[in-house]
Scaffold this motif. Structure first.
Motif, short mmCIF file in Angstrom:
data_model
loop_
_atom_site.label_atom_id
_atom_site.label_comp_id
_atom_site.label_asym_id
_atom_site.label_seq_id
_atom_site.Cartn_x
_atom_site.Cartn_y
_atom_site.Cartn_z
N MET A 179 0.84 -1.21 0.00
CA MET A 179 0.00 0.00 0.00
C MET A 179 0.87 1.25 0.00
O MET A 179 1.93 1.29 0.59
CB MET A 179 -0.88 0.02 1.25
N THR A 180 0.36 2.26 -0.63
CA THR A 180 1.10 3.52 -0.65
C THR A 180 0.90 4.29 0.65
O THR A 180 1.62 5.24 0.91
CB THR A 180 0.60 4.41 -1.80
N ASP A 181 -0.06 3.84 1.47
CA ASP A 181 -0.45 4.62 2.65
C ASP A 181 0.71 5.00 3.54
O ASP A 181 0.95 6.17 3.80
CB ASP A 181 -1.46 3.83 3.47
N LEU A 210 0.81 9.55 4.58
CA LEU A 210 -0.37 10.40 4.61
C LEU A 210 -1.36 9.91 5.66
O LEU A 210 -1.68 10.59 6.62
CB LEU A 210 -1.00 10.41 3.22
N PHE A 211 -1.84 8.69 5.46
CA PHE A 211 -2.75 8.10 6.43
C PHE A 211 -1.98 7.06 7.22
O PHE A 211 -1.16 6.33 6.66
CB PHE A 211 -3.93 7.45 5.71
N SER A 212 -2.28 6.97 8.51
CA SER A 212 -1.55 6.01 9.33
C SER A 212 -1.79 4.60 8.78
O SER A 212 -0.91 3.76 8.79
CB SER A 212 -1.98 6.13 10.78
N ARG A 213 -2.99 4.35 8.33
CA ARG A 213 -3.34 3.08 7.71
C ARG A 213 -4.73 3.28 7.14
O ARG A 213 -5.49 4.09 7.64
CB ARG A 213 -3.37 1.96 8.74
N THR A 215 -14.16 2.09 3.00
CA THR A 215 -12.76 2.24 3.38
C THR A 215 -12.61 3.45 4.30
O THR A 215 -13.14 4.52 4.00
CB THR A 215 -11.85 2.41 2.14
N LEU A 216 -11.90 3.22 5.40
CA LEU A 216 -11.62 4.30 6.35
C LEU A 216 -10.25 4.89 6.07
O LEU A 216 -9.27 4.16 5.91
CB LEU A 216 -11.66 3.75 7.78
#
Ligand SMILES: Nc1ncnc2c1ncn2[C@@H]1O[C@H](COP(=O)(O)OP(=O)(O)OP(=O)(O)O)[C@@H](O)[C@H]1O
Ligand SMILES: [Mg+2]
Length: 311
Positions: free
Chosen positions: A1-3, A8-11, A105-106
């Motif tokens: 994942m690019t997350d 950007l997003f913690s997960r 999706t959160l």
């Protein structure tokens, strides 16, 4: 994942999943609230649900249903520390996914990181978050307006960001942050992205009026009542030597008291008191009983309400 790569997003989290279901089940006393939030979220995100209702009860799609689609799908969760704002925001996706039979999706964005870097970082963070979500949900609407997938953008710990633009000492950069937020949520509405934004803050009074005005719903979370404390403690301490009467006494003892006009929070009970009781009994090699419970209670005071004694 690019997350995690782009930080950007913690997960991100996809619903439904079994861990989220367990977290949902562990919440006590919030069934009505969650029910209400989920019903509203689905109505805001999926116009076909409202249209079907309108046809069923009015024989046609009444104009007021259209007005709903102009509403910003923004929920604000406000209130004291440790009362379930983050927890509810993180698990309603599970209930929405189950109810609407649509993948959810959160995207959790915590703004505690404010102090982490240079000024203006928060603005960049928000702008990039909205860009990423814009890209992920650009094709999520089908022709009839229903969504093939739903998103929840959680802007947690938003106090720093959401300071009222009217506050005199507000930095220029903070205002830029608020503006980035407003731009982002307005853009998602204009593009009709099937994304619910949930903003959590301890300070509703400091929340920018322009943000408040857009919110479809502002929910104030509170510390648990006696009944809620009893239910949670009963569940967490099941199977120990504590009788129903002992649990009752503990629920009383964790309420407001003389000289302390506030009760224990959910997190005080769940993350401090009960673990301490269990550890204490373990250290003694004894069973959990009311003597141990009361001893631990007397040395484990509740968290002060947000803003009390800190300013
Ligand atoms: N209704 C509830 N039933 C059981 N546990 C709860 C409930 N509400 C909150 N908790 C538990 O309390 C802890 C704190 O909850 P949460 O993190 O959601 O608080 P918060 O309102 O976001 O607080 P803060 O303002 O400090 O961020 C979590 O462990 C959560 O599971
Ligand atoms: Mg929180």
């Amino acid at each position: 994942m690019t997350d995690s790569i782009d930080g950007l997003f913690s997960r991100t989290e996809d619903f439904p999943n079994s861990v989220a279901q367990a977290r949902r089940s562990a919440l006590v006393g919030l069934d009505d609230l969650i029910e209400r939030l989920v019903t509203d979220a689905i109505a805001l995100l999926d116009p076909t649900v409202m249209e079907a209702w309108s046809i069923a009860v009015h024989g046609d799609i009444v104009p007021s249903v259209k007005a709903l689609s102009d509403r910003t799908p923004l929920f604000v969760f406000a209130g004291d520390v440790g009362v379930g704002k983050t927890e509810v925001a993180e698990v309603i996706g599970q209930v929405i996914a189950t109810r609407s039979r649509t993948d959810v999706t959160l995207y959790p964005l915590s703004l505690t990181a404010r102090g982490r870097g240079a000024v203006g970082e928060m603005t960049t963070l928000l702008t990039r978050a909205f860009e990423r979500i814009g890209a992920d949900f650009a094709k999520a609407r089908r022709d009839d307006g229903a969504a093939s997938s739903l998103g929840i953008l959680l802007i947690d710990e938003a106090d720093a960001l959401a300071q009222s633009r009217e506050l005199t000492q507000m930095h220029h950069e903070d205002r830029a942050g608020v503006n980035a937020l407003l731009r982002g949520i307005d853009g998602m509405r204009t593009d009709r992205l099937p994304v619910l934004t949930v903003l959590c803050t301890n300070r509703i009074d400091a929340l920018d009026p322009a943000v408040q005005r857009r919110a479809a719903l502002i929910e104030i979370f509170n510390r648990p009542t006696y009944g809620q404390r009893a239910a949670l403690l009963g569940r967490l301490l099941a199977g120990t030597r504590l009788s129903a009467t002992d649990i009752d006494a503990l629920a009383q003892g964790t309420g407001e008291a003389v000289g302390r006009p506030y009760a224990y929070t959910y997190s005080d009970l769940r993350q401090r008191l009960v673990p301490e009781i269990v550890l204490d009994a373990y250290r003694r090699g004894a069973a959990v009983d009311s003597v141990i419970a009361n001893e631990v209670l007397s040395r484990t005071p509740p968290t002060r309400p947000f803003g009390v004694g800190t300013r």
